[in-house]
Design a protein around this motif. Structure first.
Motif, PDB file in Angstrom:
ATOM      1  N   UNK A 180       0.842  -1.191   0.000  1.00 31.35           N
ATOM      2  CA  UNK A 180       0.000   0.000   0.000  1.00 31.35           C
ATOM      3  C   UNK A 180       0.883   1.249   0.000  1.00 31.35           C
ATOM      4  N   UNK A 181       0.562   2.180  -0.872  1.00 33.13           N
ATOM      5  CA  UNK A 181       1.347   3.410  -0.950  1.00 33.13           C
ATOM      6  C   UNK A 181       0.797   4.497  -0.045  1.00 33.13           C
ATOM      7  N   UNK A 182      -0.472   4.395   0.295  1.00 27.48           N
ATOM      8  CA  UNK A 182      -1.100   5.428   1.116  1.00 27.48           C
ATOM      9  C   UNK A 182      -2.027   4.770   2.131  1.00 27.48           C
ATOM     10  N   UNK A 183      -2.124   5.399   3.291  1.00 26.96           N
ATOM     11  CA  UNK A 183      -3.101   4.988   4.298  1.00 26.96           C
ATOM     12  C   UNK A 183      -3.943   6.204   4.657  1.00 26.96           C
ATOM     13  N   UNK A 184      -5.241   6.056   4.514  1.00 26.70           N
ATOM     14  CA  UNK A 184      -6.170   7.126   4.867  1.00 26.70           C
ATOM     15  C   UNK A 184      -6.973   6.694   6.079  1.00 26.70           C
ATOM     16  N   UNK A 185      -7.242   7.644   6.983  1.00 30.38           N
ATOM     17  CA  UNK A 185      -7.939   7.336   8.234  1.00 30.38           C
ATOM     18  C   UNK A 185      -9.114   8.291   8.399  1.00 30.38           C
ATOM     19  N   UNK A 186     -10.265   7.749   8.779  1.00 31.56           N
ATOM     20  CA  UNK A 186     -11.357   8.606   9.239  1.00 31.56           C
ATOM     21  C   UNK A 186     -10.995   9.061  10.645  1.00 31.56           C
ATOM     22  N   UNK A 187     -10.643  10.319  10.783  1.00 35.72           N
ATOM     23  CA  UNK A 187     -10.071  10.811  12.038  1.00 35.72           C
ATOM     24  C   UNK A 187     -11.123  11.454  12.947  1.00 35.72           C
ATOM     25  N   UNK A 188     -10.699  11.611  14.206  1.00 33.54           N
ATOM     26  CA  UNK A 188     -11.560  12.223  15.198  1.00 33.54           C
ATOM     27  C   UNK A 188     -12.553  11.255  15.810  1.00 33.54           C
ATOM     28  N   UNK A 189     -12.415   9.979  15.512  1.00 33.99           N
ATOM     29  CA  UNK A 189     -13.337   8.969  16.021  1.00 33.99           C
ATOM     30  C   UNK A 189     -12.692   8.141  17.134  1.00 33.99           C
ATOM     31  N   UNK A 190     -11.445   7.748  16.917  1.00 30.15           N
ATOM     32  CA  UNK A 190     -10.708   6.942  17.898  1.00 30.15           C
ATOM     33  C   UNK A 190      -9.304   7.510  18.024  1.00 30.15           C
ATOM     34  N   UNK A 191      -9.000   8.122  19.150  1.00 30.96           N
ATOM     35  CA  UNK A 191      -7.706   8.789  19.335  1.00 30.96           C
ATOM     36  C   UNK A 191      -6.547   7.818  19.216  1.00 30.96           C
ATOM     37  N   UNK A 192      -6.726   6.594  19.705  1.00 29.75           N
ATOM     38  CA  UNK A 192      -5.620   5.635  19.632  1.00 29.75           C
ATOM     39  C   UNK A 192      -5.324   5.250  18.184  1.00 29.75           C
ATOM     40  N   UNK A 193      -6.348   5.162  17.359  1.00 29.70           N
ATOM     41  CA  UNK A 193      -6.131   4.855  15.943  1.00 29.70           C
ATOM     42  C   UNK A 193      -5.495   6.045  15.238  1.00 29.70           C
ATOM     43  N   UNK A 194      -5.925   7.244  15.571  1.00 34.25           N
ATOM     44  CA  UNK A 194      -5.321   8.446  14.987  1.00 34.25           C
ATOM     45  C   UNK A 194      -3.819   8.468  15.209  1.00 34.25           C
ATOM     46  N   UNK A 195      -3.387   8.005  16.389  1.00 27.93           N
ATOM     47  CA  UNK A 195      -1.962   8.036  16.719  1.00 27.93           C
ATOM     48  C   UNK A 195      -1.166   6.981  15.963  1.00 27.93           C
ATOM     49  N   UNK A 204      -6.973  12.359   4.220  1.00 28.82           N
ATOM     50  CA  UNK A 204      -7.996  11.922   5.172  1.00 28.82           C
ATOM     51  C   UNK A 204      -9.318  12.639   4.920  1.00 28.82           C
ATOM     52  N   UNK A 205      -9.245  13.908   4.589  1.00 24.93           N
ATOM     53  CA  UNK A 205     -10.465  14.656   4.294  1.00 24.93           C
ATOM     54  C   UNK A 205     -11.147  14.093   3.055  1.00 24.93           C
ATOM     55  N   UNK A 206     -10.361  13.656   2.087  1.00 23.13           N
ATOM     56  CA  UNK A 206     -10.924  13.094   0.865  1.00 23.13           C
ATOM     57  C   UNK A 206     -11.654  11.788   1.165  1.00 23.13           C
ATOM     58  N   UNK A 207     -11.121  10.992   2.078  1.00 22.09           N
ATOM     59  CA  UNK A 207     -11.807   9.767   2.476  1.00 22.09           C
ATOM     60  C   UNK A 207     -13.148  10.096   3.122  1.00 22.09           C
ATOM     61  N   UNK A 208     -13.149  11.073   4.004  1.00 22.65           N
ATOM     62  CA  UNK A 208     -14.404  11.478   4.650  1.00 22.65           C
ATOM     63  C   UNK A 208     -15.423  11.958   3.623  1.00 22.65           C
ATOM     64  N   UNK A 209     -14.947  12.695   2.631  1.00 20.62           N
ATOM     65  CA  UNK A 209     -15.846  13.187   1.585  1.00 20.62           C
ATOM     66  C   UNK A 209     -16.493  12.013   0.843  1.00 20.62           C
ATOM     67  N   UNK A 210     -15.682  11.047   0.470  1.00 22.12           N
ATOM     68  CA  UNK A 210     -16.191   9.934  -0.327  1.00 22.12           C
ATOM     69  C   UNK A 210     -17.186   9.090   0.467  1.00 22.12           C
ATOM     70  N   UNK A 211     -16.881   8.781   1.731  1.00 22.64           N
ATOM     71  CA  UNK A 211     -17.803   7.929   2.488  1.00 22.64           C
ATOM     72  C   UNK A 211     -19.124   8.650   2.742  1.00 22.64           C
ATOM     73  N   UNK A 212     -19.090   9.987   2.779  1.00 24.86           N
ATOM     74  CA  UNK A 212     -20.342  10.727   2.879  1.00 24.86           C
ATOM     75  C   UNK A 212     -21.122  10.682   1.586  1.00 24.86           C
ATOM     76  N   UNK A 213     -20.442  10.868   0.474  1.00 28.52           N
ATOM     77  CA  UNK A 213     -21.129  10.895  -0.821  1.00 28.52           C
ATOM     78  C   UNK A 213     -21.679   9.525  -1.210  1.00 28.52           C
TER      79      UNK A 213
END
Length: 488
Positions: A180-195, A204-213
Motif C-alpha cells: 500500500x502506498x497510502x493509508x487514509x484514516x477517518x479521524x476524530x473517532x478513535x484517538x488511539x487509531x489516529x496516533x 484523510x479529508x478526501x476519504x471522509x468526503x467519499x464515504x459521505x457521498x
C-alpha cells in the motif's frame, strides 16, 4: 505481533487478552481481589457460543466495501467504530458506533476498526473476555460479568460476513506496507487509531468526503429501514397524545420520556435528543431541555425521531394545540407553514436542485409575512439573496439529508450537497417553520412566543416525492381530528 487468521487468533486469545490489574478498568472503591479469589474465578466455567444470525446488511456492506476500495485503488482505508465516552466520573454514555464504520461493516460493537485494502477487508475487533484472566469479572468497561458478553471473533465473522482479527494486531497491520502506498484514516473517532498513522489532512479529508457521498443514494433495504423508523416514530407521537393527562401534569418531560420508551422498545434509541417545545420554547430551534410546562391555549412543537436497530433514523416534527384545538390566529399561522411545506415537498423532484424545496417554502413564507405586514420591504425584495430579511422569522434551512445520521452524509463536496441536484434514492427532510420570539418588538404582541414547524421525511423517486412519515396528520383540521381520536 504478526497478523493472524481468525482461527489462529481465537486459539491464542487467552494470551492476547491477558491484562495486568493496572490495565483493567477498575475503581478505587472496588473490593480487594485476593489471589485465591482471582484464581478460583478463573476455573470451572463451561464454554458456549452465541448463535448470532447473519446480519441482513452483511452482503450489502460487502458490496459497499468493494465500491469504496475501487475508489482508492492500492490504498489502505481505516474506519474506526470509536469507543466509550465518559458521561460522569466512572460512567460512560451508551455506546453508538461511528456511522461510516457501521455502514461499511455492519458492526456495532465498540473499539473495532475496519481496514479496507485492495479488495481485502478485515475487521479488527475486541472479542469477549477470556476466563483465564481477571477482565471478565473485574473490568467495568469490558468485563462480561459487568456489562454482558461481547461476541467472539468467530461469531462476529459469521454474523457480518467479514474476516475478523484481534484488535491487538491492528498496529502491526498499519505499520506493514503490504504494497500500500497510502493509508487514509477517518479521524476524530478513535484517538488511539489516529496516533497509529501519521495524518495527511488532504488524504484523510478526501476519504471522509467519499464515504459521505456514497451514502447519498439509499438502496431499497435502506429505504425500508427508514420507513420502519418513521412508522415507529408515528407510534411514539401517538403514545404521547394518549397520555395527554400526564403531559398536562408533568409538561415537556413526559412527552420526552414517553417517546423514548417507544424508541427503546421497538428501535435502538432516539436518533437525536427529542425537542419538546411548549409555548415560547417552540421558538428555540433545538430546545432539548424539555423542562417547561404544557399550558392550554398554547402550542407545543415536537421534533422527534426513532433510530432503528440498524441505526437508520426518522426526523419528524408536528406542532399541536395543547388543548386540542387551534385558535384562529394559531390556525392561520399553522396553515401558512403547511402551505410552505407542501410547496417544498412538491419541489423535491429528481433533477431539480437540492435547494429547490428551501426556495419554494421560503417564497410562501416571505409572502405570508408580507401579508402580515411584518416585512420592512416587499416580499420580492426580502427574497433577494442580498437581503433575506424575512429570515428573522424563519431562521433555518428547510432540508437536510437523512439516513443513519439525522444530518446525514457529512463531509460531502458542497458542489454535490447542498449545491447539487436531487437524485432518485435520496432521502431528505422538508421542514419550514415560523418563529416569533417573545421579546421581538417588531411583531404584534399576540404573535410573540409562537413557534411552528412541520417536518416530514421525503424519498425522491422517479415518480415524484414520497413521504415516509405520511401516516401522521399535517393539515390543521387533520391534526385536531387526530388529537381528538387519541387524547386520554
Amino acid at each position: 505481533m504478526s497478523e493472524q487468521t481468525t482461527s489462529e487468533t481465537l486459539r491464542e486469545s487467552g494470551e492476547d487478552d491477558i491484562k495486568t490489574a493496572q490495565e483493567l478498568h477498575t475503581e478505587a472503591h472496588d473490593p480487594a481481589v485476593p489471589e485465591a479469589y482471582a484464581a478460583f474465578m478463573r476455573t470451572g466455567w463451561g464454554d458456549r457460543e452465541l448463535d448470532l444470525p447473519r446480519q441482513p446488511v452483511a452482503d450489502l456492506a460487502a458490496a459497499r466495501r468493494d465500491k469504496l476500495a475501487g475508489m482508492f485503488p492500492g490504498e489502505r482505508l481505516v474506519l474506526p467504530a470509536g469507543t466509550f465516552k465518559v458521561r460522569s466520573n466512572d460512567t460512560d454514555y451508551k455506546f453508538r458506533p461511528d456511522t461510516a464504520h457501521t455502514y461499511f461493516s455492519g458492526n456495532q460493537t465498540s473499539d473495532a476498526v475496519l481496514v479496507v485494502e485492495d479488495g481485502e477487508s478485515v475487521l479488527y475487533a475486541r472479542p469477549r473476555s477470556a476466563r483465564d484472566n481477571d477482565e471478565f469479572f473485574r473490568d467495568r468497561q469490558y468485563g462480561e460479568l459487568w456489562v454482558g458478553r461481547r461476541p467472539s471473533l468467530h461469531e462476529l465473522s459469521d454474523s457480518l460476513g467479514v474476516e475478523c482479527r484481534h484488535i491487538d494486531t491492528l498496529q502491526d497491520r498499519l505499520t506493514a506496507t503490504n504494497g500500500a502506498t497510502k493509508t487514509r484514516v477517518l479521524r476524530g473517532i478513535a484517538a488511539d487509531v489516529d496516533r497509529m498513522v501519521a495524518a495527511d489532512d488532504a488524504m484523510d479529508h478526501d476519504l471522509q468526503r467519499v464515504v459521505g457521498e456514497l451514502r447519498l443514494i439509499k438502496d431499497d433495504w435502506e429505504v425500508a429501514e427508514l420507513q420502519e423508523a418513521c412508522d415507529i416514530t408515528a407510534l411514539g407521537f401517538e403514545d404521547c397524545v394518549r397520555e395527554w393527562r400526564q403531559v398536562l401534569e408533568y409538561g415537556e418531560r413526559w412527552v420526552e420520556g414517553t417517546f423514548q420508551r417507544r424508541a427503546r422498545a421497538m428501535g435502538n434509541d432516539v436518533g437525536y435528543d427529542s425537542i419538546v417545545g411548549g409555548g415560547k420554547h417552540a421558538t428555540t430551534l433545538h430546545w432539548i431541555d424539555n423542562t417547561g410546562p404544557m399550558e392550554p391555549g398554547k402550542l407545543v412543537l415536537r421534533d422527534m425521531g426513532v433510530e432503528g436497530r440498524n441505526l437508520y433514523t426518522a426526523d419528524v416534527t408536528r406542532t399541536l394545540p395543547i388543548d386540542g384545538s387551534f385558535t384562529q390566529l394559531q390556525r392561520d399561522l399553522y396553515d401558512l407553514v403547511y402551505d410552505a411545506q407542501q410547496k417544498g415537498i412538491e419541489a423535491t423532484v429528481a433533477g431539480q436542485p437540492f435547494l429547490s424545496a428551501h426556495h419554494a417554502a421560503m417564497n410562501v413564507l416571505a409572502h405570508g409575512l408580507e401579508d402580515l405586514e411584518l416585512l420592512p420591504v416587499s416580499a420580492e425584495e426580502a427574497l433577494d439573496p442580498a437581503s433575506k430579511v424575512y429570515s428573522r422569522w424563519t431562521l433555518h434551512g428547510v432540508s437536510h439529508m437523512l439516513g443513519m445520521d439525522v444530518h446525514d452524509c457529512n463531509g460531502t463536496s458542497p458542489d454535490i450537497y447542498p449545491k447539487g441536484d436531487l437524485e432518485v434514492g435520496m432521502v431528505l427532510t422538508v421542514e419550514p417553520g415560523l418563529y416569533f420570539q417573545e421579546d421581538d418588538l417588531l411583531v404584534p404582541e399576540e404573535l410573540r412566543g409562537i413557534g411552528i414547524r412541520i417536518e416530514d421525511d421525503i424519498l425522491v423517486t422517479a415518480d415524484g416525492p414520497v413521504s415516509l412519515s405520511a401516516s401522521l396528520p399535517r393539515t390543521s383540521a387533520d391534526v385536531e381530528e387526530w388529537m381528538g381520536q387519541h387524547l386520554a
